[in-house]
Design a protein around this motif. Structure first.
Motif, PDB file in Angstrom:
ATOM      1  N   GLU A 135       0.824  -1.210   0.000  1.00  0.00           N
ATOM      2  CA  GLU A 135       0.000   0.000   0.000  1.00  0.00           C
ATOM      3  C   GLU A 135       0.861   1.265   0.000  1.00  0.00           C
ATOM      4  OE1 GLU A 135      -2.152  -3.352   0.675  1.00  0.00           O
ATOM      5  OE2 GLU A 135      -0.596  -2.652   2.061  1.00  0.00           O
ATOM      6  N   GLN A 154     -13.023  -6.842  -3.839  1.00  0.00           N
ATOM      7  CA  GLN A 154     -13.347  -6.579  -2.449  1.00  0.00           C
ATOM      8  C   GLN A 154     -14.844  -6.784  -2.197  1.00  0.00           C
ATOM      9  OE1 GLN A 154     -11.914  -2.615  -1.779  1.00  0.00           O
ATOM     10  NE2 GLN A 154      -9.883  -3.295  -1.170  1.00  0.00           N
ATOM     11  N   ASN A 180      -3.636  -9.730   2.715  1.00  0.00           N
ATOM     12  CA  ASN A 180      -4.715  -9.062   3.443  1.00  0.00           C
ATOM     13  C   ASN A 180      -4.197  -8.627   4.814  1.00  0.00           C
ATOM     14  OD1 ASN A 180      -7.295  -8.078   3.802  1.00  0.00           O
ATOM     15  ND2 ASN A 180      -8.054  -9.987   4.709  1.00  0.00           N
ATOM     16  N   ASP A 181      -3.636  -7.412   4.861  1.00  0.00           N
ATOM     17  CA  ASP A 181      -3.078  -6.903   6.104  1.00  0.00           C
ATOM     18  C   ASP A 181      -3.690  -5.574   6.521  1.00  0.00           C
ATOM     19  OD1 ASP A 181      -2.081  -5.476   4.019  1.00  0.00           O
ATOM     20  OD2 ASP A 181      -0.029  -5.388   4.766  1.00  0.00           O
ATOM     21  N   ASN A 182      -4.788  -5.184   5.871  1.00  0.00           N
ATOM     22  CA  ASN A 182      -5.472  -3.943   6.235  1.00  0.00           C
ATOM     23  C   ASN A 182      -6.950  -4.227   6.425  1.00  0.00           C
ATOM     24  OD1 ASN A 182      -3.438  -1.543   5.808  1.00  0.00           O
ATOM     25  ND2 ASN A 182      -3.147  -2.941   4.076  1.00  0.00           N
ATOM     26  N   ASP A 238      -6.242  -2.854   0.786  1.00  0.00           N
ATOM     27  CA  ASP A 238      -5.801  -4.064   0.086  1.00  0.00           C
ATOM     28  C   ASP A 238      -6.479  -4.160  -1.273  1.00  0.00           C
ATOM     29  OD1 ASP A 238      -4.136  -4.922   2.177  1.00  0.00           O
ATOM     30  OD2 ASP A 238      -5.880  -5.680   3.264  1.00  0.00           O
ATOM     31  N   ASP A 239      -5.905  -5.014  -2.117  1.00  0.00           N
ATOM     32  CA  ASP A 239      -6.421  -5.186  -3.467  1.00  0.00           C
ATOM     33  C   ASP A 239      -6.441  -6.668  -3.810  1.00  0.00           C
ATOM     34  OD1 ASP A 239      -7.331  -4.712  -6.007  1.00  0.00           O
ATOM     35  OD2 ASP A 239      -5.378  -4.157  -6.825  1.00  0.00           O
ATOM     36  N   SER A 270       4.363  -0.240  -4.245  1.00  0.00           N
ATOM     37  CA  SER A 270       3.998  -1.534  -4.827  1.00  0.00           C
ATOM     38  C   SER A 270       5.052  -2.057  -5.802  1.00  0.00           C
ATOM     39  CB  SER A 270       2.643  -1.429  -5.539  1.00  0.00           C
ATOM     40  OG  SER A 270       2.703  -0.442  -6.554  1.00  0.00           O
ATOM     41  N   ASP A 321     -10.994  -0.414   1.707  1.00  0.00           N
ATOM     42  CA  ASP A 321      -9.910  -1.278   2.174  1.00  0.00           C
ATOM     43  C   ASP A 321      -8.702  -1.008   1.295  1.00  0.00           C
ATOM     44  OD1 ASP A 321      -8.198  -3.270   3.025  1.00  0.00           O
ATOM     45  OD2 ASP A 321      -9.789  -4.755   3.274  1.00  0.00           O
ATOM     46  N   ASP A 349       0.100  -8.349  -2.944  1.00  0.00           N
ATOM     47  CA  ASP A 349      -0.793  -7.947  -1.860  1.00  0.00           C
ATOM     48  C   ASP A 349      -1.128  -9.135  -0.968  1.00  0.00           C
ATOM     49  OD1 ASP A 349      -2.586  -5.996  -0.577  1.00  0.00           O
ATOM     50  OD2 ASP A 349      -4.160  -7.334  -1.313  1.00  0.00           O
ATOM     51  N   GLY A 357     -10.872 -11.241   2.695  1.00  0.00           N
ATOM     52  CA  GLY A 357      -9.511 -11.705   2.486  1.00  0.00           C
ATOM     53  C   GLY A 357      -9.190 -12.944   3.300  1.00  0.00           C
TER      54      GLY A 357
END
Length: 800
Positions: free
Chosen positions: A456, A528, A489-491, A522-523, A459, A520, A487, A581
């Motif tokens: 984030e 999402q 899933n850490d957000n 993340d992507d 990249s 979010d 990416d 995620g």
């Protein structure tokens, strides 16, 4: 002077008996009368008779047509032209003659008594060929015209006083070399200002004075032609020809003029090209880039311009696919260039056969050929110390953003292309990695992470890894490494913005008061999707409920009616948002709901709770007591803050007092087992220990001396230790409260490679000499066990 024949014609013309006299050169009177006095026709006589009846005094007693006079008179006296005389003139001077018109009084004058006409200026027919004048006879006493005004012409008769002139000279012309005899070159023209209708004064004849035997000229037309065959430009290129033009038909006494004609022989392709050398020797470095110049060859052609143009080509040899040749259009030389990368280690020399040819040929000169030539070129490849070469030439790496610090993500490989095959040392161009996210092992080329990665935040990373020869640091190669951070899933999702809802006091149950959405950072690849629900502590909220719309939005609805501002004007509704995620992350966001008074249409009127007036008023004493309490509280707060401030003792090293105590050297065995404050070596064998914050020693400032020059090149640090050191380095960089120094203990190189050399006494047993270990008693309690092992006794004689 009139003759009888001429006079009868005059009387028939005038019918007035007027006498006319002309004096001039070459019997001009006869010429004038014969040219002007002609018998009248019947109609002309009738017309003239009618006019004489109407105008009795308009009879013409004199007439003339033209006079002739020669140009360029050189005498000192005025030139006599002619005489005017009227039959009314009795010779007593009563008649006055007047002359007007072109040149009257300036060029020509008349004697007003006798009528004699003279030219008082030099006449030039080339400037003016005739003059038109008017004459009139007046009564001298009364000034009354005795006769009507009449017009006559004086013509200037030509003499040969102008030589022929070439108005366009000097001339410049060209003719192709080797032209056949009689080839036209140029036509010259001379003009003569004399009268072409009078004699031969303007008849011009041409002749050649200079330029034979190469050229000739037509005497009548002035056309110049070649007179000699096989004139070669390479032998003589420029010719100066002088042409003469003479009038009077070229006869003796005629005037002549000359002009110069500069003739150039233009080139034709009659000379084949020839190489000045039949063998060329050239050298080229193996590091020469593609398209770089190796050398030049030239074939000489005596022709010029388009006929000297060359076309070079490689026709044979073992380097046809390695070298190329191009033609320089300005200097007509062949430029040999590198077509493919060279390698001294693969092939050390090449031989080429080069051909040079004329691309523009003339069929009539093919018998002088062939119009091509060849030469041999020998090219030697010279060895150079080349920089390391990476294989492959570009790296693309994908790394998840949660990769641990010190993880090897790619092995970068380079080699020395030279025969010596020197050792390679790797490094990162820090300008390409200013954040120092990566580290490369100096010997193996292993590219590792040195800091946590965050997709984030960044990249993509484009870094440059350099490879340097160990024995020649000036030879450096580089390769681009593109790192794509994948990416994870850490957000956790959160509200897209701050939401603040309003509910009317007259709202009904199930009424929509707010639509919320989330974002979010993340992507995920699958897209999402968010799930909404009330937080566990608000799952049974009696006032509001939540409906998940399954489109990443949710509705907030009222569960009841009867909201009152004076009871509670603000509600806080915690909402749990979960993403899709792996693993799933969630966060709780709070929605603020204000209770407002609204009209019947639901339009908000006011959201402020009404203030209730206290029925009891405070006395002056009560107010003083309240202020006194507030003052006492402030004093207490200030006192507490002051005490806490004095109790804080920040860590400061007094260099003047502790400079000797804080210098720790590691060229010894250390403190032994009792040194519990030293570096915990147990963590060196456990990579997971890298994530544990180690208690730092603040009682000493270590002095570190680089041991890299004492470390053998064959020694490679264990990967676990390497990862641990990178993690500790990042931890020290991020810890703002750590002392401003690094502490590094090395335990790997005790022995011959150590600065302190070997501290072991194992080899002492092989010696026969007695050695005293009494000094161990001076080392203190920490070395008591060691002293006992060597049988050291204390001062009382007992073993210590």
């Amino acid at each position: 002077m009139w003759t009888s024949g001429r006079m009868s014609n005059a009387k028939n013309f005038l019918g007035l008996g007027v006498s006319l006299y002309f004096w001039g050169l070459m019997d001009l009177t006869t010429t004038v009368l014969s040219g002007s006095a002609k018998p009248l026709t019947k109609s002309q006589e009738d017309n003239l008779s009618d006019k004489l009846l109407l105008h009795q005094r308009m009879k013409r007693s004199w007439v003339w047509n033209q006079f002739f006079v020669l140009e360029e008179y050189t005498g000192t006296d005025p030139l006599y032209v002619g005489k005017l005389h009227s039959d009314m003139d009795r010779g007593d001077g009563s008649i006055k003659y007047i002359l007007s018109g072109e040149g009257a009084g300036i060029v020509f004058t008349i004697d007003d008594t006798t009528g004699d006409i003279h030219a008082i200026q030099r006449l030039d027919r080339e400037e003016r060929s005739q003059y038109t004048l008017r004459a009139q006879a007046l009564d001298r006493r009364t000034g009354r015209p005795m006769e009507p005004e009449s017009e006559f012409i004086i013509k200037i008769q030509d003499i040969n006083d102008n030589e022929p002139k070439f108005l366009d000279g000097p001339y410049v012309a060209s003719v192709p070399e080797m032209s056949p005899v009689g080839t036209s070159v140029i036509q010259v023209t001379a003009t003569d200002a004399d009268d072409p209708t009078y004699g031969n004064s303007a008849r011009v004849v041409y002749s050649i004075l200079q330029g034979q035997p190469y050229f000739s000229v037509d005497s009548r037309t002035g056309l110049i032609r070649t007179a000699l065959m096989n004139m070669d430009r390479e032998a003589k290129e420029y010719y100066e020809v002088i042409i003469q033009a003479k009038d009077m038909g070229g006869q003796l006494g005629g005037l002549a003029g000359t002009t110069t004609v500069n003739i150039t022989l233009s080139d034709v392709n009659d000379n084949p090209p020839r190489f000045l050398q039949k063998h060329y020797q050239m050298n080229v470095l193996e590091s020469a880039p593609v398209s770089s110049i190796v050398g030049r060859v030239i074939a000489k052609d005596l022709d010029e311009g388009i006929n000297a143009e060359m076309k070079y080509s490689l026709v044979d040899g073992d380097g046809l696919d390695v070298f190329d040749i191009n033609t320089d259009p300005n200097y007509q030389v062949g430029i040999i260039t590198v077509r493919k990368p060279l390698s001294f280690e693969s092939k050390k020399s090449y031989t080429l056969k080069v051909e040079g040819a004329n691309p523009h040929l003339e069929m009539r000169f093919l018998n002088l050929g062939p119009f091509r030539d060849t030469t041999t070129v020998h090219i030697s490849v010279e060895d150079v110390d080349e920089p390391p070469v990476f294989e492959p030439s570009f790296y693309f790496v994908e790394v998840p953003e949660d990769v641990e610090i010190g993880t090897t993500i790619q092995i970068i490989s380079a080699k020395d292309p030279d025969v010596t095959n020197n050792s390679i040392r790797y490094s990162i161009d820090r300008s390409s990695d200013p954040g120092r996210f990566f580290y490369v092992d100096i010997t193996t080329g292993a590219l590792m992470t040195a800091r946590p990665l965050d997709r984030e935040d960044i990249s993509w990373h484009n870094i440059t890894v350099m490879a340097m020869e160990l024995n020649n640091p000036s030879q450096v190669g580089s390769v681009s490494v593109t790192v794509k951070v994948l990416d994870v899933n850490d957000n956790a999702p959160e509200f897209a913005r701050f939401y603040e809802a309003f509910v009317c006091e007259n709202a009904k149950a199930g009424q929509l008061i707010q639509t919320v959405s989330a974002v979010d950072q993340d992507d995920p690849q699958e897209g999402q999707h968010f799930y909404y629900s009330l937080a566990p502590e608000a799952a049974n909220n009696p006032n509001f409920t939540l409906r998940d719309n399954q489109d990443n939005t949710a509705w907030i609805l009222t569960r009841r009616s009867g909201f009152r501002q004076h009871e509670q004007n603000t509600f806080y509704l915690p909402i749990l948002i979960t993403d899709n995620g792996r693993p799933r992350l969630s966060s709780t966001s709070t929605l603020t709901v204000h209770v407002c008074s609204c009209d019947d249409d639901g339009v908000v009127i006011s959201c402020n709770a009404e203030a209730y007036i206290l029925p009891v008023s405070l006395s002056r004493g009560a107010l003083i007591a309240i202020l006194a309490c507030i003052f006492v509280l402030l004093v207490l707060v200030l006192l507490i803050l002051s005490m806490r401030r004095h109790r804080k003792q920040p860590y400061i090293i007094n260099e003047e007092e502790n400079i000797h105590e804080n210098i720790v050297r590691y060229d010894d065995e250390g403190g032994g087992e009792e040194d519990t404050e030293a570096f915990d070596i147990a963590a060196m064998w456990n990579p997971r220990e890298a994530q544990v914050v180690v208690k730092s020693r603040q009682d000493m400032m270590p002095e570190i001396e680089s041991l890299s020059r004492y470390v053998p090149q064959t020694c490679v640090m264990d990967s676990n230790v390497h990862n641990y050191v990178l993690a500790k380095l990042y931890e020290a960089d991020m810890d703002l409260w750590a002392p401003p120094f690094d502490s590094l203990q090395t335990y790997m190189f005790e022995g011959n490679g150590s600065v302190a050399e070997s501290l072991s006494s194992l080899q002492s047993v092989t010696t026969d000499s007695d050695q005293s270990y009494d000094y161990l008693t001076d080392w203190g309690p920490r070395f008591k066990k060691l002293a006992e092992m060597y049988g050291v006794t204390d001062g009382s004689g007992a073993l210590w």
